[in-house]
Design a protein around this motif. Structure first.
Motif, short mmCIF file in Angstrom:
data_model
loop_
_atom_site.label_atom_id
_atom_site.label_comp_id
_atom_site.label_asym_id
_atom_site.label_seq_id
_atom_site.Cartn_x
_atom_site.Cartn_y
_atom_site.Cartn_z
N VAL A 334 10.90 -41.00 30.74
CA VAL A 334 12.14 -41.22 31.47
C VAL A 334 12.51 -42.69 31.33
O VAL A 334 11.66 -43.57 31.39
N GLY A 335 13.80 -42.94 31.09
CA GLY A 335 14.26 -44.32 30.94
C GLY A 335 13.65 -44.99 29.73
O GLY A 335 13.45 -44.38 28.68
N VAL A 367 11.76 -49.27 35.33
CA VAL A 367 12.86 -48.95 34.42
C VAL A 367 12.50 -47.86 33.43
O VAL A 367 13.34 -47.43 32.64
N GLY A 368 11.25 -47.39 33.48
CA GLY A 368 10.88 -46.32 32.57
C GLY A 368 9.43 -45.91 32.71
O GLY A 368 8.63 -46.60 33.35
N VAL A 383 10.36 -38.39 40.99
CA VAL A 383 10.39 -39.51 41.93
C VAL A 383 10.63 -40.81 41.18
O VAL A 383 11.40 -41.68 41.62
N VAL A 384 9.98 -40.96 40.04
CA VAL A 384 10.17 -42.15 39.22
C VAL A 384 11.63 -42.25 38.78
O VAL A 384 12.24 -43.33 38.82
N GLN A 385 12.20 -41.12 38.36
CA GLN A 385 13.61 -41.13 37.95
C GLN A 385 14.50 -41.58 39.11
O GLN A 385 15.43 -42.39 38.91
N THR A 415 11.79 -44.28 48.83
CA THR A 415 12.98 -44.23 47.99
C THR A 415 14.13 -43.57 48.73
O THR A 415 15.26 -44.06 48.75
N ILE A 416 13.84 -42.42 49.37
CA ILE A 416 14.88 -41.69 50.11
C ILE A 416 15.35 -42.51 51.30
O ILE A 416 16.54 -42.55 51.62
N LYS A 417 14.41 -43.19 51.96
CA LYS A 417 14.74 -43.97 53.14
C LYS A 417 15.79 -45.04 52.82
O LYS A 417 16.63 -45.38 53.65
#
Length: 418
Positions: A334-335, A367-368, A383-385, A415-417
């Motif tokens: 990813v990334g 970033v990836g 989650v990383v994405q 992350t969601i928070k």
């Protein structure tokens, strides 16, 4: 009432229909698809080849869906030209279809490499259901299979083939590693080991220079190095290119694909593009790119459909994102996935277990990532994405990222928070 015309019966086009109907319940929609088959998941075609699924199981939408959404379907004929001034599409069968708003979601076609004799050989590509059926027919009588390219498409095909056809497989790749567009060097070596363990002959740093038919008894394949191979069947997976030839000579601006802005609008008013044929910008670099992947097609189709129906949504940019299972190994990226100056790699590597994970950081932002291992090692990569998209500051947890296990649940919460 607005008449919407959609060219393409896959991820981008179908998502656009849903987005339009959320905003416009009554405007007629006409969907045009060159393929004669029902809407199906292209990424699931290898499961048809390996006999793990049937067509019904990978069908995305049936006639009932189109009827319920007031969608007229024209199946089995594609577009041959666009007259933007008069707002009409000409079809291969001569019909002319008028539109008020048009979505170009024609996807990709297999790229044919410049190999002497390839056009005369009955080479198998693997991008459509028709390609899958051709592969099934050839593998039933073959004993040897030669594969051109070790990229995503060809390795998905081979990984499916070996489950159904115990042939002798040889894969040649011009780069010095397998999957060069999606994995770094270490990840490529891990996947190569998995291939060799399955009995596949992997030839790197070489390319096919010519193919010669042998009177209906297979082929002779010659490499640039001078090596030659015998093959009963040949599979070619050297990438895809946007399916936009029918737009040549039209007012639509083309570069690597159909050039769009952040609303998926093309250079022509009331004409949009989404999916594998659309050129947008990369989320991380800002560069103009075509990302021929399923999640991107869905996201772009959603934005295009919303805007065709009068909304003003913007597309934040595409992010390279691939997850698959190959030769018994889970593989994902990813990334960004290659080291470069300015990026900090955080690596966990267990060669004995063929487990490899690398996270790339730009300061305190991920970033990836690239991961090779078992299914459980990649299941939380979403989650990383999300963290890449949200540009999450991970300075608090940076020290935890190099271990075998990462508490993705905690990272997801943070992350969601935000």
């Amino acid at each position: 009432m607005t008449h919407y015309v959609i060219l393409g019966n896959s991820a981008a086009g179908l998502t656009a229909i849903d987005a339009i109907r959320q905003r416009d319940k009554g405007g007629p929609i006409t969907l045009i698809s060159k393929e004669p088959d029902p809407a199906y998941s292209r990424v699931a075609l290898p499961y048809i080849l390996s006999k793990e699924k049937n067509l019904r199981q990978i069908t995305l939408q049936d006639d009932g869906y189109f009827k319920a959404n007031n969608v007229e379907t024209i199946i089995g004929t594609g577009a041959s030209g666009l007259d933007a001034k008069n707002k009409t599409i000409t079809l291969d069968d001569g019909r002319i279809i008028s539109y008020d708003r048009l979505l170009i979601a024609t996807g990709s076609v297999s790229r044919v490499p410049p190999v002497e004799g390839i056009d005369q050989a009955d080479v198998c590509y693997h991008w459509t259901l028709a390609d899958t059926r051709k592969l099934e027919g050839q593998m039933a009588t073959a004993k040897t299979c030669f594969v051109i390219g070790a990229g995503f498409i060809s390795l998905l095909t081979v990984s499916a083939l070996i489950k159904a056809a115990p042939l002798k497989y040889t894969v040649v790749e011009i780069a010095d590693q397998v999957m060069p567009q999606l994995l770094d060097e270490t990840g490529g070596r891990a996947l190569e080991r998995g291939m060799r363990e399955k009995g596949i002959d992997v030839v790197l740093g070489d390319s096919v220079s010519g193919i010669e038919g042998r009177n209906g008894k297979g082929y002779g394949v010659k490499l640039g190095s001078g090596k030659t191979y015998d093959a009963d069947m040949i599979v070619c997976g050297t990438g895809v290119r946007p399916n936009v030839d029918f737009l040549s000579g039209s007012e639509i601006k083309l570069a690597n694909g159909v050039v769009t802005n952040d609303r998926q609008e093309t250079s022509v008013p009331d004409v949009y593009a989404a999916g594998d044929c659309a050129e947008t910008h990369d989320f991380l670099s800002g560069e103009r790119v075509v990302h021929a992947i399923w999640p991107t097609a869905i996201d772009q189709g959603r934005v295009a459909g919303a805007n065709m129906a009068g909304d003003r949504h913007t597309y934040p940019g595409s992010l390279s994102w691939n997850v698959t299972e190959l030769f018994g190994l889970a593989s994902a990226s990813v990334g960004e996935f290659r080291d470069r100056p300015g990026l900090e790699p955080i690596v966990f590597h267990n060669p004995a277990a063929n487990i490899y994970r690398k996270l790339l950081l730009d300061g305190n932002r991920i970033v990836g990532a690239v991961v090779i291992g078992r299914a459980e090692h990649i299941q939380d990569l979403g989650v990383v994405q999300a963290m890449i998209r949200r540009q999450t500051d991970i300075s608090k947890w940076k020290h935890m990222l190099g271990g075998e296990r990462i508490n993705y649940g905690m990272l997801a919460y943070e992350t969601i928070k935000r």
